[in-house]
Write a protein that holds these residues in place. Sequence first.
Motif, PDB file in Angstrom:
ATOM      1  N   LEU A  58      -3.551  77.795  70.662  1.00  0.00           N
ATOM      2  CA  LEU A  58      -2.824  78.004  69.422  1.00  0.00           C
ATOM      3  C   LEU A  58      -3.554  78.968  68.500  1.00  0.00           C
ATOM      4  CD1 LEU A  58      -0.276  77.077  67.906  1.00  0.00           C
ATOM      5  CD2 LEU A  58      -1.651  75.250  66.883  1.00  0.00           C
ATOM      6  N   GLY A  59      -4.870  78.853  68.450  1.00  0.00           N
ATOM      7  CA  GLY A  59      -5.656  79.675  67.542  1.00  0.00           C
ATOM      8  C   GLY A  59      -5.570  79.166  66.113  1.00  0.00           C
ATOM      9  N   GLY A  60      -6.496  79.597  65.285  1.00  0.00           N
ATOM     10  CA  GLY A  60      -6.458  79.243  63.875  1.00  0.00           C
ATOM     11  C   GLY A  60      -7.157  77.959  63.526  1.00  0.00           C
ATOM     12  N   THR A  61      -7.560  77.171  64.517  1.00  0.00           N
ATOM     13  CA  THR A  61      -8.280  75.938  64.246  1.00  0.00           C
ATOM     14  C   THR A  61      -9.380  75.774  65.284  1.00  0.00           C
ATOM     15  OG1 THR A  61      -8.092  73.524  63.995  1.00  0.00           O
ATOM     16  CG2 THR A  61      -6.658  74.554  65.621  1.00  0.00           C
ATOM     17  N   VAL A  62     -10.528  75.278  64.841  1.00  0.00           N
ATOM     18  CA  VAL A  62     -11.681  75.096  65.723  1.00  0.00           C
ATOM     19  C   VAL A  62     -12.013  73.613  65.773  1.00  0.00           C
ATOM     20  CG1 VAL A  62     -14.093  75.674  66.150  1.00  0.00           C
ATOM     21  CG2 VAL A  62     -12.573  77.374  65.114  1.00  0.00           C
ATOM     22  N   PRO A  63     -11.926  72.972  66.938  1.00  0.00           N
ATOM     23  CA  PRO A  63     -12.234  71.541  67.033  1.00  0.00           C
ATOM     24  C   PRO A  63     -13.703  71.271  66.711  1.00  0.00           C
ATOM     25  CG  PRO A  63     -11.078  72.319  68.997  1.00  0.00           C
ATOM     26  CD  PRO A  63     -11.488  73.535  68.233  1.00  0.00           C
ATOM     27  N   ILE A  65      -9.169  65.257  56.253  1.00  0.00           N
ATOM     28  CA  ILE A  65      -8.616  66.471  55.664  1.00  0.00           C
ATOM     29  C   ILE A  65      -8.809  67.587  56.679  1.00  0.00           C
ATOM     30  CG2 ILE A  65      -8.734  68.102  53.750  1.00  0.00           C
ATOM     31  CD1 ILE A  65      -9.976  65.829  52.084  1.00  0.00           C
ATOM     32  N   GLY A  66      -7.716  68.001  57.308  1.00  0.00           N
ATOM     33  CA  GLY A  66      -7.766  68.987  58.373  1.00  0.00           C
ATOM     34  C   GLY A  66      -7.565  68.318  59.723  1.00  0.00           C
ATOM     35  N   THR A  67      -6.307  68.187  60.138  1.00  0.00           N
ATOM     36  CA  THR A  67      -5.982  67.481  61.380  1.00  0.00           C
ATOM     37  C   THR A  67      -6.364  68.279  62.608  1.00  0.00           C
ATOM     38  OG1 THR A  67      -4.072  66.499  60.253  1.00  0.00           O
ATOM     39  CG2 THR A  67      -4.120  66.326  62.650  1.00  0.00           C
ATOM     40  N   GLY A  68      -6.158  69.608  62.545  1.00  0.00           N
ATOM     41  CA  GLY A  68      -6.346  70.424  63.729  1.00  0.00           C
ATOM     42  C   GLY A  68      -5.422  69.939  64.840  1.00  0.00           C
ATOM     43  N   CYS A  69      -5.905  69.974  66.065  1.00  0.00           N
ATOM     44  CA  CYS A  69      -5.090  69.519  67.196  1.00  0.00           C
ATOM     45  C   CYS A  69      -5.466  68.123  67.651  1.00  0.00           C
ATOM     46  CB  CYS A  69      -5.197  70.510  68.349  1.00  0.00           C
ATOM     47  SG  CYS A  69      -4.437  72.114  67.973  1.00  0.00           S
ATOM     48  N   VAL A  75      -4.346  64.777  57.031  1.00  0.00           N
ATOM     49  CA  VAL A  75      -3.569  65.713  56.221  1.00  0.00           C
ATOM     50  C   VAL A  75      -3.790  67.135  56.724  1.00  0.00           C
ATOM     51  CG1 VAL A  75      -3.103  66.546  53.880  1.00  0.00           C
ATOM     52  CG2 VAL A  75      -3.880  64.184  54.244  1.00  0.00           C
ATOM     53  N   ASP A  76      -2.703  67.877  56.889  1.00  0.00           N
ATOM     54  CA  ASP A  76      -2.814  69.282  57.279  1.00  0.00           C
ATOM     55  C   ASP A  76      -1.569  70.015  56.791  1.00  0.00           C
ATOM     56  OD1 ASP A  76      -4.776  70.573  59.821  1.00  0.00           O
ATOM     57  OD2 ASP A  76      -3.217  71.793  58.895  1.00  0.00           O
ATOM     58  N   THR A  77      -1.685  71.328  56.708  1.00  0.00           N
ATOM     59  CA  THR A  77      -0.556  72.130  56.234  1.00  0.00           C
ATOM     60  C   THR A  77       0.289  72.694  57.375  1.00  0.00           C
ATOM     61  OG1 THR A  77      -1.943  74.118  56.185  1.00  0.00           O
ATOM     62  CG2 THR A  77      -1.789  72.825  54.140  1.00  0.00           C
ATOM     63  N   GLU A  78      -0.169  72.535  58.623  1.00  0.00           N
ATOM     64  CA  GLU A  78       0.501  73.162  59.753  1.00  0.00           C
ATOM     65  C   GLU A  78       1.263  72.143  60.600  1.00  0.00           C
ATOM     66  OE1 GLU A  78       0.783  76.322  60.290  1.00  0.00           O
ATOM     67  OE2 GLU A  78      -0.524  76.879  58.606  1.00  0.00           O
ATOM     68  N   ALA A 122      -7.049  68.445  73.884  1.00  0.00           N
ATOM     69  CA  ALA A 122      -6.954  68.824  72.474  1.00  0.00           C
ATOM     70  C   ALA A 122      -7.714  70.122  72.209  1.00  0.00           C
ATOM     71  CB  ALA A 122      -7.494  67.699  71.590  1.00  0.00           C
ATOM     72  N   ARG A 123      -8.870  70.279  72.829  1.00  0.00           N
ATOM     73  CA  ARG A 123      -9.651  71.506  72.657  1.00  0.00           C
ATOM     74  C   ARG A 123      -8.901  72.706  73.247  1.00  0.00           C
ATOM     75  NH1 ARG A 123     -14.532  72.577  71.051  1.00  0.00           N
ATOM     76  NH2 ARG A 123     -15.064  70.353  70.956  1.00  0.00           N
TER      77      ARG A 123
END
Length: 217
Positions: free
Chosen positions: A45-50, A74-78, A98-101, A38-39
């Motif tokens: 992918l970029g744009g999200t920090v675990p 709030i903020g699923t990430g990967c 929940v996430d927007t991506e 996942a990390r």
Amino acid sequence: MARLTREKAVLKRAALKGAAIDYDEAAYAVEDEPLLTARANAADLGGTVPVRPSAGATLRFLAIAIGARSVVEIGTGCGSSGIWLLRGMRQGGVLTSVDTEPEYHRLARKSFGQAGFATNQARLILGRALDVLPRLSDGAYDLVFCDADQSAYPEYLTAGLRLLRAGGIVVFNDVLPPGAGPATDGVRELTDMIGNDERLVPLLLPIAGGMLAAIKR
């Protein structure tokens, strides 16, 4: 007011140090293959920090401590924080994330499956959190974890408190942002709100990027 002043002082001292303290992650917060994957996905992918391993282990600990069955993220990430939360939840528990991506959700589903969780243990909802959260049931959740837009942390607190049962916990990640700007303003307002709300028992956890938790009386 005394409690609020103390909370602000702690935040200020921690921010001046430049980073919060991590405990010995090698001993207490080991990332296994699903978490490492996942990390790696997040890095590609970029744009999200675990979440850091220490923060993830804290989420797992809190979920176990309160016997969490229903958790909102709030903020699923990967999927890193979701794996930690699911590993702390009781058998049969459901994580609502929940996430927007859409791509984050796709990778998170893969991560959850690799970690051995059934598809019905994670309900992934695509959309803005402030649009999605009003559709969730009042007082039906044990824990709410926020790791998204820090400028919206005050709004997430208001929404999260409606969702939490008595004895539930709300947790905010990365509450020690450097510099100034909307993120810092959001964290400052969040701290004021939590410090002035008599329904809440707050705790600042000086690990990773700083975690602010509060129990709802």
